[in-house]
Design a protein around this motif. Structure first.
Motif, mmCIF file in Angstrom:
data_model
loop_
_atom_site.group_PDB
_atom_site.id
_atom_site.type_symbol
_atom_site.label_atom_id
_atom_site.label_comp_id
_atom_site.label_asym_id
_atom_site.label_seq_id
_atom_site.Cartn_x
_atom_site.Cartn_y
_atom_site.Cartn_z
ATOM 1 N N GLN A 113 -3.521 -3.011 9.964
ATOM 2 C CA GLN A 113 -3.847 -2.163 8.816
ATOM 3 C C GLN A 113 -2.577 -1.747 8.092
ATOM 4 O OE1 GLN A 113 -6.300 1.127 10.004
ATOM 5 N NE2 GLN A 113 -7.828 -0.171 10.998
ATOM 6 N N SER A 115 -1.225 1.146 5.447
ATOM 7 C CA SER A 115 -1.505 2.422 4.790
ATOM 8 C C SER A 115 -0.372 2.758 3.830
ATOM 9 C CB SER A 115 -1.674 3.541 5.824
ATOM 10 O OG SER A 115 -0.502 3.698 6.594
ATOM 11 N N SER A 117 1.538 5.845 1.366
ATOM 12 C CA SER A 117 1.734 7.268 1.085
ATOM 13 C C SER A 117 2.737 7.412 -0.067
ATOM 14 C CB SER A 117 2.260 7.986 2.328
ATOM 15 O OG SER A 117 2.497 9.349 2.056
ATOM 16 N N SER A 119 -1.270 7.835 -1.404
ATOM 17 C CA SER A 119 -2.315 6.823 -1.492
ATOM 18 C C SER A 119 -2.917 6.789 -2.899
ATOM 19 C CB SER A 119 -3.403 7.118 -0.458
ATOM 20 O OG SER A 119 -4.432 6.163 -0.537
ATOM 21 N N SER A 132 3.102 1.646 5.525
ATOM 22 C CA SER A 132 3.130 1.613 6.989
ATOM 23 C C SER A 132 2.151 0.566 7.502
ATOM 24 C CB SER A 132 2.771 2.985 7.569
ATOM 25 O OG SER A 132 3.691 3.967 7.140
ATOM 26 N N CYS A 133 2.614 -0.256 8.426
ATOM 27 C CA CYS A 133 1.785 -1.316 8.994
ATOM 28 C C CYS A 133 1.564 -1.031 10.477
ATOM 29 C CB CYS A 133 2.471 -2.665 8.815
ATOM 30 S SG CYS A 133 1.407 -4.076 9.178
ATOM 31 N N SER A 134 0.315 -1.146 10.927
ATOM 32 C CA SER A 134 -0.006 -0.932 12.337
ATOM 33 C C SER A 134 -0.875 -2.080 12.832
ATOM 34 C CB SER A 134 -0.724 0.403 12.538
ATOM 35 O OG SER A 134 -1.964 0.409 11.848
ATOM 36 N N GLU A 158 7.434 0.189 9.110
ATOM 37 C CA GLU A 158 7.381 1.089 7.958
ATOM 38 C C GLU A 158 8.361 0.613 6.895
ATOM 39 O OE1 GLU A 158 6.612 5.605 8.183
ATOM 40 O OE2 GLU A 158 8.784 5.442 7.894
ATOM 41 N N TYR A 200 -1.368 -4.991 0.037
ATOM 42 C CA TYR A 200 -1.482 -3.809 -0.818
ATOM 43 C C TYR A 200 -0.882 -4.138 -2.177
ATOM 44 C CZ TYR A 200 -0.743 0.789 -2.796
ATOM 45 O OH TYR A 200 -0.749 1.876 -3.625
#
Length: 206
Positions: A113, A115, A117, A119, A132-134, A158, A200
């Motif tokens: 995922q 995300s 910031s 957003s 940020s990648c997780s 990140e 993204y």
């Protein structure tokens, strides 16, 4: 008439000794197979395998085979949920012994995922953005970032974009890769890579 009497002395079972669990390998890749052998000695023996506090029973993936000197536990097509501590417990009426092994399963990456910031799709020129990648993976995934398909010199999970400029607008791709499993999955950018990717896109408002 004479009577003959005989006395019998029943020997107690021999105590359980030398219970040893020997794994063929304790660190495996997901979907491979693994076996462990529990060796023991004694008499009038019963045994069971445990995962954590639960007794293991046979099914389509799990096999238990008894031999003269021990017991084999085989797990076919292991998953990350098979990871844990396995114990072989051997007992008879006079004693009980056990030994354990820990099975570690390499898996992933999964559920990658990305995300952002703050957003939002549109950011002001000169603002700061953090991507940020997780990913769920063992061992931890290695990350690669791409902008409009071009690899960026960044490998942390990140990515901080400070005082962004117009030429930084575009498609940002986070790619997670597990060098052990080398799982082949297509990314959201539809390129044939050995990973999972998230994309993204943002544009700048001047």
């Amino acid at each position: 008439m004479s009577l003959t009497t005989q006395s019998f002395c029943l020997s107690p079972p021999e105590p359980v000794v030398n219970v040893i669990v020997t794994p063929w390998t304790a660190d495996v890749a997901e979907f491979s197979s693994v076996s462990a052998f529990c060796s023991f000695s004694g008499s009038s023996l019963s045994f069971l395998w445990m995962k954590g506090s639960s007794e293991i029973t046979t099914n389509d993936r799990i096999q238990l085979n008894r031999t003269d000197g021990g017991s084999y536990l085989t797990i076919l097509s292991v998953t990350q949920y098979d990871q844990g501590t396995y114990t072989c417990q051997v007992s008879n009426p006079v004693s009980s012994k056990k030994d354990s092994m820990t099975l570690l399963v390499n898996y992933g990456p999964e559920n990658t995922q990305l995300s952002v910031s703050p957003s939002k799709e549109h950011h002001e020129k000169g603002s700061d953005i953090t991507l940020s990648c997780s990913s769920e993976s063992r061992p931890p995934a290695e990350f690669t970032w791409f902008l409009n398909g071009d690899k960026m010199p960044h490998s942390d999970p990140e990515l901080k974009l400070m005082k962004v400029q117009t030429n930084q607008s575009g498609n940002y791709t986070c790619r997670a890769f597990n060098h052990i499993t080398k799982r082949d999955q297509k990314s959201q950018t539809r390129s044939p890579v050995h990973d999972v990717a998230a994309v993204y896109f943002f544009s700048l408002v001047t």
